[in-house]
Design an enzyme around this catalytic site. Structure first.
Site, PDB file in Angstrom:
ATOM      1  N   GLU A 118       0.964  -1.207  -0.126  1.00 11.47           N
ATOM      2  CA  GLU A 118      -0.044   0.023  -0.141  1.00 11.47           C
ATOM      3  C   GLU A 118       0.708   1.335  -0.200  1.00 11.47           C
ATOM      4  O   GLU A 118       1.702   1.500   0.681  1.00 11.47           O
ATOM      5  CB  GLU A 118      -0.768   0.035   1.098  1.00 11.47           C
ATOM      6  CG  GLU A 118      -1.983   1.036   1.226  1.00 11.47           C
ATOM      7  CD  GLU A 118      -2.807   1.070   2.432  1.00 11.47           C
ATOM      8  OE1 GLU A 118      -4.083   1.548   2.270  1.00 11.47           O
ATOM      9  OE2 GLU A 118      -2.446   0.804   3.492  1.00 11.47           O
ATOM     10  N   ALA A 121       1.502  -0.659  11.009  1.00 14.69           N
ATOM     11  CA  ALA A 121       0.980  -2.052  10.530  1.00 14.69           C
ATOM     12  C   ALA A 121       0.439  -1.931   9.422  1.00 14.69           C
ATOM     13  O   ALA A 121       0.134  -0.768   8.673  1.00 14.69           O
ATOM     14  CB  ALA A 121       0.058  -2.595  11.644  1.00 14.69           C
ATOM     15  N   GLU A 126      -3.043  -4.026   6.904  1.00 17.49           N
ATOM     16  CA  GLU A 126      -4.099  -4.790   7.012  1.00 17.49           C
ATOM     17  C   GLU A 126      -4.237  -5.764   5.919  1.00 17.49           C
ATOM     18  O   GLU A 126      -5.264  -6.295   5.599  1.00 17.49           O
ATOM     19  CB  GLU A 126      -5.385  -3.830   6.876  1.00 17.49           C
ATOM     20  CG  GLU A 126      -5.449  -3.270   5.578  1.00 17.49           C
ATOM     21  CD  GLU A 126      -5.008  -1.840   5.522  1.00 17.49           C
ATOM     22  OE1 GLU A 126      -5.641  -1.111   4.640  1.00 17.49           O
ATOM     23  OE2 GLU A 126      -4.294  -1.462   6.306  1.00 17.49           O
ATOM     24  N   HIS A 169      -7.343  -1.939  15.051  1.00 23.27           N
ATOM     25  CA  HIS A 169      -7.392  -1.025  13.815  1.00 23.27           C
ATOM     26  C   HIS A 169      -7.460  -2.040  12.599  1.00 23.27           C
ATOM     27  O   HIS A 169      -8.242  -2.036  11.896  1.00 23.27           O
ATOM     28  CB  HIS A 169      -6.365  -0.096  13.816  1.00 23.27           C
ATOM     29  CG  HIS A 169      -6.704   0.887  12.702  1.00 23.27           C
ATOM     30  ND1 HIS A 169      -6.900   2.051  12.649  1.00 23.27           N
ATOM     31  CD2 HIS A 169      -5.947   0.604  11.464  1.00 23.27           C
ATOM     32  CE1 HIS A 169      -6.693   2.587  11.495  1.00 23.27           C
ATOM     33  NE2 HIS A 169      -6.115   1.891  10.818  1.00 23.27           N
ATOM     34  N   GLU A 170      -6.427  -2.925  12.386  1.00 20.40           N
ATOM     35  CA  GLU A 170      -6.137  -3.864  11.398  1.00 20.40           C
ATOM     36  C   GLU A 170      -7.061  -4.651  11.395  1.00 20.40           C
ATOM     37  O   GLU A 170      -7.629  -5.157  10.157  1.00 20.40           O
ATOM     38  CB  GLU A 170      -4.821  -4.199  11.599  1.00 20.40           C
ATOM     39  CG  GLU A 170      -3.586  -3.302  11.618  1.00 20.40           C
ATOM     40  CD  GLU A 170      -3.470  -2.055  10.789  1.00 20.40           C
ATOM     41  OE1 GLU A 170      -4.099  -2.280   9.683  1.00 20.40           O
ATOM     42  OE2 GLU A 170      -3.068  -1.060  10.962  1.00 20.40           O
TER      43      GLU A 170
END
Length: 854
Positions: free
Chosen positions: A128, A263, A265, A298-299
């Site tokens: 990403e 991190a 995802e 969150h992830e």
């Protein structure tokens, strides 16, 4: 300005990637074989894919060989064929080679040292936003989804993991095995992931029997147990909240030694920095446990919001990040209520968003992206924290039942596909019956937010009521407000009697009545994304309520946070806010103290420029002394999570400010810690290290370096590295800067080590000169990465003179940094705001500080 880029031609799209990769960890290369099932939409003689830093040896479509040409600037490869490709499905086959780079993007190298001193090499991915093209030629855009069949050919002694479960392992020549993984769901290229190396893991299953593993460097698997516990609680929570099942058979979380972000995802294989995943039962702080819980939350939220349903284009990045940044708190609050995590949200997210979005060089939540370098720039507090804050405000307005129903509709209607912000608004409107898009588009499409001015007077003809007049205007830190923007603002009003009233302010100004009360407060609980500017009499009533303990923790936070912002904007004198700080001496909660001291840090920048640091430290000592005396150094049985965090922040502030007894105790504890006689509790290590460094010399500096060399725990390394810059001697600061760019510091940590050395004006200028002298090194290592923009923020945001601003401006005009372009403008704006504040309030700050003995 960076050059706009064109989207890929739409005459073809991928259906499936069948990819075999063979990484060589000895020479850091890889080779690949790939067959892409392509849907040809209209007759064409060419296929254009994304590719960067990959050498393609051959390519065929069915049986027709391709002529291959590259556009390096656009990061594309064109395959040209002798005749038109027929409409329908075909097979594009190719072979290619590439380099495992050292820039923490694409398919890259990483390494760590095990407990026996052996260097362990790894090959890992970070795709990403636009770096899958560095590992395989592909259609590298979020809307061009496909399925993936991945095979990794690796040394038989290595761990190999990818998005899906391993389905076979076949021995091939030279001690290699081909590890084949099951086919993925249809997904975007940026979510593809694979990791090769040596790892331990712990394993479990959640309540829905989903297989879960947490991978760690060799010898650290016990440090994965807390994250596994969090994941086992979190995945079922989201499944129930969304009413949509997790669609994969497994979930892996893996700690990567070198990782630029916190991190990522990737669907079914979530990658993390070690400090965002690993918790050591004996050596991790309470703050680290809280952080790991939030990052895991969150992830895992992204497995639905981002992975199952993906934004159509990066303009709607906030749909992924803003939502996940909100619901991570909802999840952690459910799993660990003792963290009081929503109070942390108002500082960590709402406050950060409001601070950045008050600048002229901010951007709307929904922002057009004109070049790949601009995508990195929007991974910021607007997309994450303002996005989360807007979602939180919307959730409060609609109510949880309607909000959840709307999310379920949105996910089910768009699963395995792509969606826009408008699709979310439509689903929430259908579920709630409210005009969601009408209210919310101003919050996502307009830059900034309102300040709500409020005044009260007795209601005409009714002595039992007050009439409130409220007015909105765009809040700006610099200059007169020339904007005519309006927001539709859900406003809550709380009175001293406990009554809450809600209204929607859609116009410039409005009036309404509330029952008469000793005080009236807007935005109780800090739900609204706006500032409040009270009339003088209303503010005095609230200060009295504060002193009598009548305001909640979040409302005490809200009052001082808004007032500091109003002072920065010139709407109230800074000295008035400094005087208000005295009312917080009785404060007992971490978040309020942490935010108050952070805001005071912005005034310290001014005091430093005025040559009044000694008097400023005396001011801080008398402010924090009462709270410190209540808590002391030693944990008590009644202490909770909040008291543990507060003790550290108070001791750290007093220690750096030269408080005699704190300094003496810190030195004593440090000596026993270094000798091994009595280790410092993890929660106090950072504040002790920073205290002894700020008040010591070469001896203390060398002792801290020895601690750095001895530990193999990344959390402890980072803790020490971020404190080292507190050393005040110029020669020691220079050593820190040199250390930051040496091979003794992981590249992921370099920027933050330098940031830690910017604690004073003199230190900041020294760090800035150092970075300028090594600029080519920083560009080589961080170009096209968000870490470069973080470096600009940490270095340049707190200068105070026009000369500093001119220097920064001239440097970046001569040395453009496209991925940090907006951050450079923000830094210049902040510096010029500081110049204006000094001109406006400098003399009064001098007069205020004169009362404190240095």
């Amino acid at each position: 300005m960076s050059k706009p880029f064109e989207r890929l031609p739409t005459h073809s799209k991928p259906v499936n990637y069948n990819l075999t990769l063979t990484p060589n960890l000895n020479d850091f290369t890889f080779k690949g074989e790939q067959v892409i099932t392509v849907q040809v939409i209209e007759p064409t003689k060419t296929l254009v894919l994304n590719s960067a830093e990959i050498e393609i040896q051959s390519a065929k479509f069915n049986d027709a060989s391709a002529e291959i040409s590259f556009n390096t600037e656009e990061e594309t490869v064109k395959f040209s064929f002798p005749s038109e490709l027929p409409v329908g499905e075909g097979k594009l086959s190719m072979s290619f080679t590439g380099i495992l780079n050292d820039r923490m993007k694409g398919f890259y190298r990483s390494k760590y040292t095990d407990s026996d001193g052996n260097e362990i090499r790894c090959a890992v991915t970070q795709f990403e936003p636009t770096d899958a093209r560095r590992s395989l030629p592909c259609w590298d855009e979020p809307e061009l989804k496909a399925t993936f069949d991945v095979t990794l050919v690796v040394d038989k002694n290595l761990t190999a993991v990818s998005n899906m479960l391993e389905v076979s392992r076949t021995e091939v020549a030279d001690g290699l095995v081909a590890v084949k993984f099951d086919r993925t769901p249809i997904m975007s290229t940026y979510l593809l992931a694979y990791v090769v190396g040596k790892f331990d893991y712990v394993e479990g299953r959640d309540a829905d029997f989903i297989k879960m593993r947490v991978f760690t460097p060799i010898g650290k698997k016990d440090q994965g147990l807390f994250a596994l516990e969090v994941a086992k609680k979190t995945l079922p929570f989201y499944r129930k909240f969304f009413n949509v099942a997790y669609p994969l058979p497994k979930l892996d979380l893996i700690a990567i030694p070198d990782f630029a972000a916190g991190a990522m995802e990737n669907w079914g294989l979530v990658t993390y920095r070690e400090t965002a995943l690993l918790v050591d039962a004996d050596n991790s702080s309470a703050a680290t446990k809280e952080w790991v819980a939030l990052v895991v939350g969150h992830e895992l939220a992204h497995q639905w919001f981002g992975n199952l349903v993906t934004m159509k284009w990066w303009t709607d990045l906030w749909l992924n990040e803003g939502f996940a940044s909100w619901i991570e708190y909802l999840c952690v609050d459910h799993c660990y209520p003792e963290f009081d995590i929503w109070t942390r949200f108002v500082q960590s997210d709402l406050s950060r968003a409001l601070e950045l979005d008050a600048l002229e060089n901010s951007h709307p939540i929904q922002v057009e992206v004109g070049n790949p370098s601009e995508i990195d720039e929007i991974f910021d507090a607007i997309s994450y924290s303002k996005g989360a804050s807007v979602i939180r405000m919307l959730h409060e307005w609609l109510g949880q039942d309607a909000f959840r129903e709307g999310l379920t509709r949105y996910l089910k209607q768009n699963k395995f596909a792509n969606a826009s912000t408008e699709n979310l608004w439509e689903a929430l409107a259908d579920a709630s019956g409210q005009p969601v898009q009408f209210v919310m588009e101003g919050w996502t499409k307009q830059m900034g937010y309102p300040v709500i001015s409020v005044a009260s007077k007795p209601a005409e003809g009714d002595d039992s009521k007050l009439e409130l007049t409220i007015t909105q205007e765009k809040f700006q830190l610099g200059g007169a407000n020339k904007s005519d923007l309006l927001w539709r603002v859900p406003i809550q009003v709380l009175t001293a009697t406990g009554h809450k009233h809600q209204l929607m302010l859609a116009e410039k100004s409005d009036s309404f009545t509330v029952p008469k009360a000793a005080w009236v407060k807007l935005n109780p609980g800090c739900i609204g994304v706006y500032r409040v500017d009270y009339s003088a009499s209303m503010l005095q009533d609230l200060i009295a309520a504060l002193k009598h303990g009548q305001l909640s923790q979040r409302d005490r936070f809200n009052l001082e946070n808004d007032l500091f912002a109003l002072a920065a904007a010139g709407r109230v004198p800074i000295v008035q806010v400094l005087q208000l700080a005295d009312a917080y001496k009785a404060e007992q909660f971490y978040t309020v103290w942490s935010d108050l001291l952070s805001n005071l840090g912005s005034v310290q920048v001014l005091a430093d420029h005025l040559g009044l640091l000694d008097k400023w430290r005396a001011f801080l000592r008398q402010l924090c002394e009462p709270a410190y005396q209540r808590l002391g150094w030693d944990a008590r049985p009644a202490d909770g999570h909040d008291a543990t965090l507060l003790r550290s922040v108070l001791i750290g502030c007093l220690g750096r400010a030269g408080h005699e007894s704190v300094l003496a105790e810190a030195k004593a504890k440090f000596a026993k810690h270094c000798s091994g006689e009595c280790p410092i509790t993890p929660d106090l290590r950072a504040c002790v290290y920073s205290t002894v460094l700020a008040n010591g010399g070469v001896e203390e500096f060398e002792a801290v370096l020895k601690l750095l060399e001895k530990t193999d725990m990344q959390e402890e390394k980072v803790r020490i590295l971020r404190c080292l810059g507190r050393a005040r001697a110029p020669e020691l600061r220079q050593r820190v800067l040199e250390l930051a760019v040496s091979d003794k510091v992981r590249l992921q940590d370099t920027v933050f080590v330098i940031g830690g050395a910017c604690h004073s004006l003199e230190a900041r200028r020294a760090a800035w000169q150092f970075v300028k002298s090594r600029w080519s090194w920083f560009v080589e290592k961080f170009a096209g990465q968000f870490l470069l923009s973080r470096l600009v923020q940490l270095l340049c945001n707190d200068f105070c003179t026009a000369e500093d601003a001119d220097d920064v401006d001239a440097f970046f005009k001569a040395n453009p940094a496209p991925s940090a372009e907006r951050n450079i403008k923000q830094a210049l704006e902040n510096t010029r705001l500081n110049v204006a504040i000094l001109a406006r309030d400098g003399d009064s700050v001098k007069e205020f500080l004169a009362q404190f003995a240095a």
